[in-house]
Design an enzyme around this catalytic site. Structure first.
Site, mmCIF file in Angstrom:
data_model
loop_
_atom_site.group_PDB
_atom_site.id
_atom_site.type_symbol
_atom_site.label_atom_id
_atom_site.label_comp_id
_atom_site.label_asym_id
_atom_site.label_seq_id
_atom_site.Cartn_x
_atom_site.Cartn_y
_atom_site.Cartn_z
ATOM 1 N N ARG A 1 -2.447 -6.139 -8.270
ATOM 2 C CA ARG A 1 -1.353 -7.031 -7.879
ATOM 3 C C ARG A 1 -1.176 -8.170 -8.882
ATOM 4 O O ARG A 1 -0.087 -8.590 -9.174
ATOM 5 C CB ARG A 1 -1.606 -7.605 -6.489
ATOM 6 C CG ARG A 1 -1.520 -6.562 -5.393
ATOM 7 C CD ARG A 1 -2.107 -7.069 -4.126
ATOM 8 N NE ARG A 1 -3.508 -7.416 -4.340
ATOM 9 C CZ ARG A 1 -4.258 -8.044 -3.469
ATOM 10 N NH1 ARG A 1 -3.750 -8.448 -2.333
ATOM 11 N NH2 ARG A 1 -5.526 -8.300 -3.736
ATOM 12 N N LYS B 1 -16.022 -6.873 6.766
ATOM 13 C CA LYS B 1 -14.796 -7.461 7.302
ATOM 14 C C LYS B 1 -14.788 -7.217 8.810
ATOM 15 O O LYS B 1 -15.314 -6.203 9.266
ATOM 16 C CB LYS B 1 -13.567 -6.792 6.675
ATOM 17 C CG LYS B 1 -13.344 -7.176 5.210
ATOM 18 C CD LYS B 1 -12.057 -6.608 4.651
ATOM 19 C CE LYS B 1 -11.801 -7.116 3.223
ATOM 20 N NZ LYS B 1 -10.592 -6.530 2.624
ATOM 21 N N SER C 1 -3.328 -7.662 3.314
ATOM 22 C CA SER C 1 -3.376 -7.470 4.764
ATOM 23 C C SER C 1 -3.629 -8.806 5.459
ATOM 24 O O SER C 1 -3.045 -9.089 6.508
ATOM 25 C CB SER C 1 -4.475 -6.468 5.117
ATOM 26 O OG SER C 1 -4.193 -5.232 4.492
ATOM 27 N N HIS D 1 0.839 -1.208 0.000
ATOM 28 C CA HIS D 1 0.000 0.000 0.000
ATOM 29 C C HIS D 1 0.875 1.260 0.000
ATOM 30 O O HIS D 1 0.617 2.207 -0.729
ATOM 31 C CB HIS D 1 -0.875 0.054 1.260
ATOM 32 C CG HIS D 1 -1.897 -1.035 1.378
ATOM 33 N ND1 HIS D 1 -1.978 -1.871 2.462
ATOM 34 C CD2 HIS D 1 -2.907 -1.419 0.544
ATOM 35 C CE1 HIS D 1 -2.987 -2.708 2.310
ATOM 36 N NE2 HIS D 1 -3.567 -2.467 1.153
HETATM 37 N N1 COA Z 1 -0.395 -3.998 -1.540
HETATM 38 C C1 COA Z 1 -0.733 -4.906 -0.646
HETATM 39 N N2 COA Z 1 -1.992 -5.350 -0.472
HETATM 40 C C2 COA Z 1 -2.931 -4.820 -1.245
HETATM 41 C C3 COA Z 1 -2.661 -3.857 -2.222
HETATM 42 C C4 COA Z 1 -1.316 -3.440 -2.357
HETATM 43 N N3 COA Z 1 -0.946 -2.526 -3.237
HETATM 44 N N4 COA Z 1 -3.801 -3.535 -2.844
HETATM 45 C C5 COA Z 1 -4.762 -4.264 -2.272
HETATM 46 N N5 COA Z 1 -4.247 -5.038 -1.314
HETATM 47 C C6 COA Z 1 -4.940 -5.990 -0.459
HETATM 48 C C7 COA Z 1 -5.705 -5.321 0.639
HETATM 49 O O1 COA Z 1 -4.925 -5.184 1.813
HETATM 50 C C8 COA Z 1 -6.847 -6.289 0.842
HETATM 51 O O2 COA Z 1 -6.401 -7.330 1.687
HETATM 52 P P1 COA Z 1 -7.428 -8.081 2.654
HETATM 53 O O3 COA Z 1 -8.563 -8.550 1.804
HETATM 54 O O4 COA Z 1 -6.603 -9.155 3.183
HETATM 55 O O5 COA Z 1 -7.848 -7.044 3.674
HETATM 56 C C9 COA Z 1 -7.073 -6.917 -0.526
HETATM 57 O O6 COA Z 1 -5.877 -6.666 -1.232
HETATM 58 C C10 COA Z 1 -8.228 -6.348 -1.282
HETATM 59 O O7 COA Z 1 -8.011 -4.967 -1.444
HETATM 60 P P2 COA Z 1 -9.216 -4.024 -1.822
HETATM 61 O O8 COA Z 1 -10.016 -4.630 -2.909
HETATM 62 O O9 COA Z 1 -8.675 -2.652 -2.009
HETATM 63 O O10 COA Z 1 -10.138 -4.156 -0.537
HETATM 64 P P3 COA Z 1 -10.219 -3.277 0.711
HETATM 65 O O11 COA Z 1 -11.069 -3.982 1.693
HETATM 66 O O12 COA Z 1 -8.862 -2.898 1.198
HETATM 67 O O13 COA Z 1 -10.974 -1.949 0.206
HETATM 68 C C11 COA Z 1 -12.832 -0.684 -0.785
HETATM 69 C C12 COA Z 1 -12.199 -2.064 -0.514
HETATM 70 C C13 COA Z 1 -12.875 0.176 0.453
HETATM 71 C C14 COA Z 1 -12.021 0.029 -1.840
HETATM 72 C C15 COA Z 1 -14.260 -0.996 -1.321
HETATM 73 O O14 COA Z 1 -14.881 -1.908 -0.439
HETATM 74 C C16 COA Z 1 -15.147 0.213 -1.431
HETATM 75 O O15 COA Z 1 -15.025 0.957 -2.377
HETATM 76 N N6 COA Z 1 -16.038 0.413 -0.441
HETATM 77 C C17 COA Z 1 -16.935 1.545 -0.376
HETATM 78 C C18 COA Z 1 -18.387 1.142 -0.653
HETATM 79 C C19 COA Z 1 -18.725 1.343 -2.105
HETATM 80 O O16 COA Z 1 -18.602 2.421 -2.665
HETATM 81 N N7 COA Z 1 -19.155 0.251 -2.738
HETATM 82 C C20 COA Z 1 -19.431 0.231 -4.156
HETATM 83 C C21 COA Z 1 -18.147 -0.008 -4.896
HETATM 84 S S1 COA Z 1 -18.442 -0.109 -6.605
#
Ligand code: COA
Length: 158
Positions: A90, A41, A128, A17
């Site tokens: 990724r 989550k 994560s 990140h």
């Molecule tokens: N390096 C390391 N890990 C990474 C990464 C990076 N560059 N990019 C993503 N990851 C990991 C994250 O840590 C996460 O790990 P986890 O599932 O073990 O926690 C996983 O990859 C998935 O990442 P992501 O898809 O970004 O999920 P998130 O839970 O961190 O965030 C939101 C998701 C907040 C972006 C999304 O739920 C959201 O937009 N929510 C708002 C509600 C909304 O608008 N919904 C409609 C969307 S269309």
């Protein structure tokens, strides 16, 4: 001013990140790291802790702000005057889900663009959850998360 949003749960923030945040901060005037309260989550760290941690590990980057949001990301972005959402890719496996989210966010707010940034190959296997699993099983977290967080994560996992 070109403002971008980098959203995520950051439970906890990893070096993957941080790499995306640092690179984005070189492209945009301001990057708002949006820490999500994700009801689907059950986080290890509370929202207050995650915000504080993200602030502490990004304090060296002048044009980064850390905020939290509830509800739709696209609406939060518009409220912040941001026109761009940044997502890290990724692997190919991320693509389908991110593609769907990018299109939905565009439907909600047509003026919003999603910009995909390729993860540094060193971190392409990180998430994560995998960090928490390695920590829980007593593995070495160095190189996966900022050094200043290692003890804190290990203590929390005890
Ligand atoms: N390096 C390391 N890990 C990474 C990464 C990076 N560059 N990019 C993503 N990851 C990991 C994250 O840590 C996460 O790990 P986890 O599932 O073990 O926690 C996983 O990859 C998935 O990442 P992501 O898809 O970004 O999920 P998130 O839970 O961190 O965030 C939101 C998701 C907040 C972006 C999304 O739920 C959201 O937009 N929510 C708002 C509600 C909304 O608008 N919904 C409609 C969307 S269309």
């Amino acid at each position: 001013m070109k403002i971008a949003i980098y959203p995520g749960s950051f439970d906890p923030i990893t070096n993957g990140h941080l790499d995306i945040i640092e690179r984005s901060a070189q492209i945009f005037d301001k990057v708002v790291v949006a820490v999500s309260i994700n009801s689907q989550k059950s986080p290890l760290f509370s929202i207050e802790e995650r915000i504080e941690i993200v602030k502490s590990v990004t304090s060296h980057i002048e044009n980064v702000e850390v905020k939290t949001f509830t509800g739709l990301l696209a609406e939060f972005a518009i409220k912040e005057n941001a026109k761009v959402l940044i997502k890290g890719l990724r692997a190919v496996s991320d693509f389908e889900y991110e593609f769907q989210m990018a299109l939905m966010n565009k439907k909600i707010q047509p003026e919003l663009e999603t910009l995909f940034m390729m993860c540094n190959k060193e971190y392409s296997y990180l998430s994560s959850s995998i960090v928490k699993e390695v920590g829980r099983l007593g593995g070495d977290l160095s190189g996966l998360v900022p050094d200043s967080l290692i003890e804190r994560i290990k203590n929390k996992l005890k």
